[in-house]
Design an enzyme around this catalytic site. Structure first.
Site, PDB file in Angstrom:
ATOM      1  N   LYS A  87     -16.347  10.678  43.545  1.00 22.77           N
ATOM      2  CA  LYS A  87     -15.800  11.907  42.868  1.00 22.77           C
ATOM      3  C   LYS A  87     -16.581  10.848  41.604  1.00 22.77           C
ATOM      4  CE  LYS A  87     -13.782  14.923  39.877  1.00 22.77           C
ATOM      5  NZ  LYS A  87     -12.482  15.461  40.457  1.00 22.77           N
ATOM      6  N   LYS A 118     -12.740   7.319  41.461  1.00 23.83           N
ATOM      7  CA  LYS A 118     -12.945   8.640  40.843  1.00 23.83           C
ATOM      8  C   LYS A 118     -13.733   8.377  39.282  1.00 23.83           C
ATOM      9  CE  LYS A 118     -10.580  12.461  38.586  1.00 23.83           C
ATOM     10  NZ  LYS A 118      -9.327  13.734  38.256  1.00 23.83           N
TER      11      LYS A 118
HETATM   12  C1  PBG Z   1      -8.027  17.092  37.797  1.00 24.11           C
HETATM   13  C2  PBG Z   1      -8.922  17.059  38.196  1.00 24.11           C
HETATM   14  C3  PBG Z   1     -10.694  16.966  37.847  1.00 24.11           C
HETATM   15  C4  PBG Z   1     -11.788  17.437  38.875  1.00 24.11           C
HETATM   16  C5  PBG Z   1     -10.493  17.739  39.522  1.00 24.11           C
HETATM   17  N1  PBG Z   1      -9.637  17.992  39.575  1.00 24.11           N
HETATM   18  C6  PBG Z   1     -11.495  17.274  36.146  1.00 24.11           C
HETATM   19  C7  PBG Z   1     -11.198  15.953  35.569  1.00 24.11           C
HETATM   20  O1  PBG Z   1     -10.494  14.704  35.982  1.00 24.11           O
HETATM   21  O2  PBG Z   1     -10.859  15.808  34.627  1.00 24.11           O
HETATM   22  C8  PBG Z   1     -13.297  17.392  38.630  1.00 24.11           C
HETATM   23  C9  PBG Z   1     -14.205  18.407  39.225  1.00 24.11           C
HETATM   24  C10 PBG Z   1     -15.310  19.017  38.867  1.00 24.11           C
HETATM   25  O3  PBG Z   1     -15.463  19.054  37.861  1.00 24.11           O
HETATM   26  O4  PBG Z   1     -15.754  20.041  39.239  1.00 24.11           O
HETATM   27  N2  PBG Z   1      -7.980  16.016  37.114  1.00 24.11           N
END
Ligand code: PBG
Length: 324
Positions: free
Chosen positions: A248, A194
């Site tokens: 992601k 991520k």
């Molecule tokens: C929480 C999380 C996030 C997303 C999914 N879980 C945001 C982040 O890490 O700030 C993003 C999902 C999206 O942008 O659709 N940690």
């Protein structure tokens, strides 16, 4: 036991999600669950996606189900007055998030796959994904809280608890915590790879989870990091017992997705995130153009090695039967 390959085979819905041909059943629709009743708030920048209270959420999911969607990802949104340093609300079994999980499982049982977001950021008053001590996001204490949240979701009936926080060692800690509480059929989906991406903007708005100070760069991956870092994260999570490995965002990291898919054994998911969704929705106002763009994007994920796609487009794909 660290790895239980049977988790992914436990229900027909899980098998269809992970091992079927790439199809509508490979898609997961995300939802934002808020407290209250009768709430159906459109989210700025994310046309067609709303924050919903449990009553409306169930209707929405029922409708999606009738159109062929079998998997959902739930994010529990916490009212600002209920947020605190410890993200207490996130593991509170009486919260609307837990109620949503229980209701979905009592109505749909094993015919749907319920995935739940496990992170602190929607429930901490500072908006960080972990606990903060002396200005730093601490790792191990945060992992303890993540375990409590994961177990509370498992107790409510989640199929997969989805660790989106990026703390070190959380997958094995969550697996052990689930085992200790006899949740041996609950899986762990790990947001393994991520990035600290600029594509999460609309989501943070939807989830009210923007950090109050600082950013996510001490835990999420640097966008300039190489394939070695990506495969390391994926392999660590696999060793720790993750049942599904996720990359992601999706579109800017298709090359990474392919590398990761070639490096690990577990099924691969990709998150087609909020910023990617917004781009398409802003550009393709007309349905036919949207259909072509969305189908092309889904094909690219499949080609790059994803078995599962978490996407806000799932509902429209299902509604218009753009995918079988
Ligand atoms: C929480 C999380 C996030 C997303 C999914 N879980 C945001 C982040 O890490 O700030 C993003 C999902 C999206 O942008 O659709 N940690």
């Amino acid at each position: 036991m660290k790895t239980r390959p049977r988790i992914n085979r436990w229900t027909e819905a899980r098998r269809n999600l992970l091992f079927g041909d790439f199809s509508l059943q490979s898609l997961v629709q995300p939802h934002f669950v808020v407290n209250g009743s009768g709430i159906d708030n459109p989210i700025e920048g994310m046309d067609g996606i709303h924050q919903q209270s449990v009553d409306i959420l169930i209707q929405t999911i029922r409708n999606d189900y009738n159109n062929g969607i079998r998997s959902v990802m739930l994010f529990g949104i916490v009212n600002s007055e209920d947020k605190d340093e410890q993200a207490t609300k996130a593991s509170d079994a009486s919260s609307h998030m837990h109620e949503a999980i229980r209701k979905l499982k009592s109505e749909f049982g094993d015919s749907i796959v319920v995935m739940t977001d496990v992170c602190l950021c929607t429930a901490t008053n500072h908006g960080h994904c972990g606990l903060v001590e002396h200005g730093h996001i601490v790792n191990d204490a945060s992992v303890e809280r993540l375990c409590e949240i994961a177990v509370s979701h498992a107790e409510a009936g989640a199929d997969y608890v989805c660790a989106s926080d990026m703390m070190d060692g959380r997958v094995s800690a969550i697996r052990s915590a689930l085992e200790a509480e006899h949740h041996s059929s609950t899986g762990v989906l790990s947001y393994s790879v991520k990035y600290a991406s600029s594509f999460y903007g609309p989501f943070r708005h939807a989830a009210d989870s923007s950090p109050e100070f600082g950013d996510r760069s001490t835990h999420q991956m640097n966008i300039n990091s190489g394939y070695g870092e990506a495969t390391l994260e994926a392999m660590l999570d696999e060793e720790e017992g993750a049942d599904i490995i996720m990359v992601k965002p999706g579109l800017p990291y298709l090359d990474v997705l392919r590398r990761v898919a070639d490096s690990v054994h577990r099924p691969i998911a990709v998150y087609n995130v909020s910023g990617e969704y917004s781009m398409v929705m802003n550009v393709a106002k007309e349905l036919e153009m949207r259909k072509q763009m969305v189908c092309e994007i889904m094909t690219s994920f499949k080609r790059a090695g994803a078995q599962v796609v978490i996407t806000y487009h799932a509902r429209e794909i299902a509604k218009h039967a753009w995918m079988k």
